[in-house]
Design an enzyme around this catalytic site. Structure first.
Site, short mmCIF file in Angstrom:
data_model
loop_
_atom_site.label_atom_id
_atom_site.label_comp_id
_atom_site.label_asym_id
_atom_site.label_seq_id
_atom_site.Cartn_x
_atom_site.Cartn_y
_atom_site.Cartn_z
N GLU A 17 -8.23 114.41 86.17
CA GLU A 17 -7.48 113.35 86.87
C GLU A 17 -8.27 113.11 88.14
O GLU A 17 -8.33 113.98 89.00
CB GLU A 17 -6.07 113.83 87.21
CG GLU A 17 -5.24 114.31 86.02
CD GLU A 17 -5.03 113.23 85.01
OE1 GLU A 17 -5.01 112.05 85.38
OE2 GLU A 17 -4.91 113.57 83.82
N CYS A 43 -2.83 110.20 94.56
CA CYS A 43 -3.77 109.65 93.59
C CYS A 43 -3.23 108.38 92.97
O CYS A 43 -3.98 107.57 92.44
CB CYS A 43 -4.04 110.68 92.52
SG CYS A 43 -2.53 111.34 91.81
P1 NAP Z 1 -12.65 117.54 95.35
O1 NAP Z 1 -13.50 117.76 96.51
O2 NAP Z 1 -13.27 117.04 94.11
O3 NAP Z 1 -11.93 118.94 95.08
C1 NAP Z 1 -11.01 119.10 94.06
C2 NAP Z 1 -10.94 120.54 93.63
O4 NAP Z 1 -12.19 120.93 93.07
C3 NAP Z 1 -10.70 121.50 94.78
O5 NAP Z 1 -9.87 122.53 94.33
C4 NAP Z 1 -12.07 122.03 95.07
O6 NAP Z 1 -12.06 123.29 95.68
C5 NAP Z 1 -12.63 122.13 93.67
N1 NAP Z 1 -14.07 122.18 93.60
C6 NAP Z 1 -14.99 121.51 94.33
N2 NAP Z 1 -16.22 121.84 93.91
C7 NAP Z 1 -16.09 122.74 92.92
C8 NAP Z 1 -17.00 123.46 92.10
N3 NAP Z 1 -18.30 123.32 92.21
N4 NAP Z 1 -16.49 124.33 91.19
C9 NAP Z 1 -15.16 124.49 91.04
N5 NAP Z 1 -14.26 123.83 91.79
C10 NAP Z 1 -14.71 122.96 92.72
O7 NAP Z 1 -11.47 116.57 95.64
P2 NAP Z 1 -10.51 116.55 96.90
O8 NAP Z 1 -11.25 115.90 97.99
O9 NAP Z 1 -9.90 117.88 97.13
O10 NAP Z 1 -9.36 115.63 96.35
C11 NAP Z 1 -9.26 114.27 96.64
C12 NAP Z 1 -9.50 113.45 95.41
O11 NAP Z 1 -8.66 113.89 94.36
C13 NAP Z 1 -9.21 112.00 95.61
O12 NAP Z 1 -10.32 111.28 95.22
C14 NAP Z 1 -8.04 111.70 94.70
O13 NAP Z 1 -8.07 110.44 94.13
C15 NAP Z 1 -8.15 112.75 93.67
N6 NAP Z 1 -6.84 113.08 93.17
C16 NAP Z 1 -6.53 112.73 91.90
C17 NAP Z 1 -5.28 113.02 91.39
C18 NAP Z 1 -4.91 112.65 89.99
O14 NAP Z 1 -3.89 113.11 89.49
N7 NAP Z 1 -5.68 111.84 89.33
C19 NAP Z 1 -4.35 113.73 92.16
C20 NAP Z 1 -4.70 114.07 93.45
C21 NAP Z 1 -5.96 113.75 93.92
P3 NAP Z 1 -12.35 123.43 97.27
O15 NAP Z 1 -11.27 122.71 97.97
O16 NAP Z 1 -12.30 124.89 97.46
O17 NAP Z 1 -13.69 122.82 97.48
#
Ligand code: NAP
Length: 672
Positions: free
Chosen positions: A258, A297
């Protein structure tokens, strides 16, 4: 130093001994906790989940797992006020935002508990659809079944829903019998950790069924197998990186994402300024911009508005958004809190800068300086509605872009430029507009809401995923699907087509299949308690001959005088019957008269029929026999009775099937 968040691995809490990374309060900048997973044995966690968690869950049926979810929901519910809301406020969330996350997450547990108990068998396998008859003589049949995979669910969540994000994935996976490892986003992991700690503290969950990683996942991905499933929520960049991990590709690890989504809300061309629908549109955009400071999101990123309504929409939004009071959500009178972190504030500012290349800032703009991650509600007006940036750059905060459209086909084209979204909405009272727009944009969306005065009060709103509806979207939205009731459970299971003789397929499926043996021990099945009934127990009734008098008496009693039953001449002209026929409902009633055992006994009630089909007309003089077979049974966990589904076949004297259906009854458990 503030405390280090703990991970939960192989049945014990683990705390890293290095300094880790400090996690500041979103409004004050004061440190809340530290995070690190240095030294955590992640490969050991996977092994423990498969060995201990998987087998513990395999000992429970769907209904037992579902019952545990309800207990867990009640346990967590009591701890919201003292434990979760104060921590949630550190993420910048107002009380309403916290409820959205915390109560919303607990609500998913309740919803899955209820659906799991009602819709799934008291078993570890469930059927997908009816059996397929694969040979003319009925000796070769097939049935699709779902079984629990022998792997681990790895849940990686975004920062914006530290509680809902964990629980919306956990609830269906738990019912599916899949042990899970939860990895919350670091920025807000202290809220997840608190709820998770209570899940363990409750003592309700089988050992090994849940584990937690606070910090990075280390070499987890290198150790995934083809039985594991990754459910990721976050940015499209991270999703792309993780789904192309060599081990994920080599082992075909199930991966669902997602991700970013530029959701649109469309103001119908029929909606005039000053109308109730126009106000609804403004209210919905306002709500989506300000709840969780727009960090949802599903929030509205693109407001598609008829060209001649743009000025009115901007004026109404300006008036509405002027009332927003931004600040520390713990302070009195605050209506919108902070973004989750300063890093997130900078991220939104960068996205806004990119958007401003093709759009004018009409409301809001730059965030104030200071320690808090505050950002004002900001509305842009696209200079060029087609500009790629307005359809592809997501400012994950209280930011939306107004985009003008010419006509309905133009609105559909612009909506599609988002490349796939989680949620969309349309405000309109015109069914033609609604039909054209929704059919046009549905292929690009996971969920679509039509909003007008008729559902304004009862609607859950543009941005609220609900447990019973699918959450996910194609393309940019990640291409994944979660929730959707029992569909969400099936996502975590393996579907297999079982082929073979009916008796063998029935044994695997736990459900009687046509062609499997009919069992009889001379006892009427209605005389048997739930435990005594065997799948396949059968009653073949005495015959009954249908008379013209039966048909006429039934017509008088029911008031159904349809010509095919009552008028010989008209019935003769009917291309399907050619003569007077018995009422279908009479056949069902007469069948009950044949198979029911009337005296008080274990059968408590009949609560419905499923799949009723009338296959052959019945004429006066035809003789009917009923075959009733126990097809499926299920004990209710909290009641003294269970549900029994009976296969019913009404046949004519020549063996032709007249009607087929399932009868649903409640049958008492044995008093001993
Ligand atoms: P993100 O940077 O992609 O991080 C998401 C998750 O991935 C975090 O738990 C992060 O952990 C983890 N992560 C990052 N790099 C990783 C790796 N190499 N290996 C394993 N895990 C890793 O996204 P965000 O900035 O937290 O979230 C914002 C985005 O999420 C927005 O773009 C939003 O649209 C999207 N979102 C989508 C939904 C949906 O249901 N579609 C819901 C909510 C948010 P760390 O924090 O420890 O880096």
């Amino acid at each position: 130093m503030v405390r280090m968040l703990r991970s939960y691995a192989a049945g014990a809490w683990y705390e890293s001994s290095d300094a880790g990374v400090e996690l500041p309060d979103a409004s004050t900048g004061q440190p809340v906790a530290r995070i690190s997973s240095t030294g955590l044995d992640v490969a050991g966690m996977l092994e423990y989940a498969r060995r201990v968690g998987g087998s513990a869950l395999a000992d429970l049926t769907f209904t037992q797992r579902a019952a545990i979810l309800k207990q867990l929901a009640l346990y967590l519910n009591e701890r919201r006020e003292d434990r979760y809301y104060p921590l949630s406020a550190c993420t910048g969330a107002t009380r309403f935002d916290s409820m959205f996350d915390v109560d919303g997450g607990i609500g998913v547990l309740f919803a899955y508990s209820s659906r799991g108990r009602r819709e799934l068998p008291d078993d570890v396998v469930f059927c997908d659809g009816p059996p397929e008859i694969q040979s003319k003589d009925g000796t070769f049949v097939a049935q699709h079944i779902y079984t629990s995979r022998r792997g681990v669910g790895v849940f990686i969540d975004a920062f914006n829903f530290p509680v809902w994000g964990m629980l919306e994935k956990f609830a269906p996976a738990f019912i599916a019998g899949l042990p899970v490892i939860v990895k919350p986003a670091s920025a807000t992991a202290y809220v997840t950790e608190a709820v998770f700690a209570d899940m363990i503290e409750s003592g309700l969950l089988p050992e090994g069924s849940v584990q937690l990683i606070c910090g990075s996942v280390g070499d987890l991905f290198e150790n995934l197998t083809g039985q594991d499933a990754v459910a990721f929520t976050g940015s499209a960049d991270t999703a792309a990186r993780l789904r192309s991990h060599p081990t994920v590709l080599a082992n075909s690890v199930r991966f669902t994402a997602e991700a970013d989504s530029l959701n649109c809300s469309i103001l119908g061309p029929d909606v005039a300024p000053g109308s109730a629908e126009f106000d609804l549109y403004i209210r919905e955009i306002y709500r989506e911009m300000t709840v969780k400071a727009g960090q949802k999101c599903t929030a509205i990123r693109r407001a598609l508005v008829p060209t001649d309504r743009v000025d009115d929409v901007l004026a109404a939004l300006r008036e509405r958004l002027a009332k927003v009071v931004i600040g520390d959500p713990r302070a009195e009178g605050i209506t919108m809190g902070a973004l989750a972190s300063l890093a997130q504030r900078d991220e939104v500012q960068r996205a806004l800068k990119r958007l401003s290349d093709v759009a004018d800032v009409a409301i809001g703009g730059d965030p104030p300086d200071g320690t808090g991650a505050f950002f004002p509600p900001t509305v842009l007006l696209a200079r060029d509605p087609q500009a790629d940036v307005v359809h592809s750059v997501e400012a994950f905060g209280p930011v939306t872009t107004v985009i003008a459209y010419r006509d309905v086909p133009d609105a559909i084209r612009l909506a599609a430029l988002g490349g796939g979204s989680l949620a969309g909405s349309l405000v309109s009272r015109d069914p033609d507009v609604v039909r054209d727009v929704l059919r046009g944009v549905a292929p690009y969306h996971g969920r679509l809401l039509v909003l007008n005065g008729d559902d304004a009060k009862s609607s859950t709103g543009h941005g609220s995923p609900t447990p019973m509806l699918v959450h996910g979207g194609p393309g940019r939205a990640g291409g994944g699907e979660e929730l959707g009731g029992i569909r969400g459970v099936a996502h975590f299971m393996q579907r297999t087509a079982i082929q073979g003789p009916p008796e063998m397929v029935a044994a695997v499926a736990g459900r009687w299949v046509a062609g499997a043996p009919h069992l009889s021990d001379g006892v009427h099945p209605f005389r048997k308690y739930l435990e005594e009934l065997r799948i396949g127990d059968t009653l073949v009734t005495e015959p009954r001959t249908v008379t013209l008098e039966d048909i006429e008496r039934f017509a008088d009693l029911s008031g159904d005088h349809f010509y095919a039953h009552m008028d010989a001449e008209a019935a003769a002209a009917n291309p399907l019957f050619g003569a007077r026929v018995a009422h279908g409902y009479f056949l069902v009633s007469a069948a009950a008269g044949l198979f029911v055992d009337p005296d008080p006994g274990p059968v408590l009630a009949n609560y419905g029929l499923d799949n009723l089909r009338f296959l052959t007309p019945v004429y006066p003089g035809d003789t009917l026999t009923v075959t009733m077979t126990c097809k499926e049974k299920k004990a209710r966990q909290t009641e003294d009775y269970g549900e029994v589904r009976w296969d019913l076949q009404i046949a004519q004297q020549d063996g032709n099937t007249v009607a087929t259906y399932d009868v649903l009854t409640l049958v008492a458990k044995s008093p001993e």
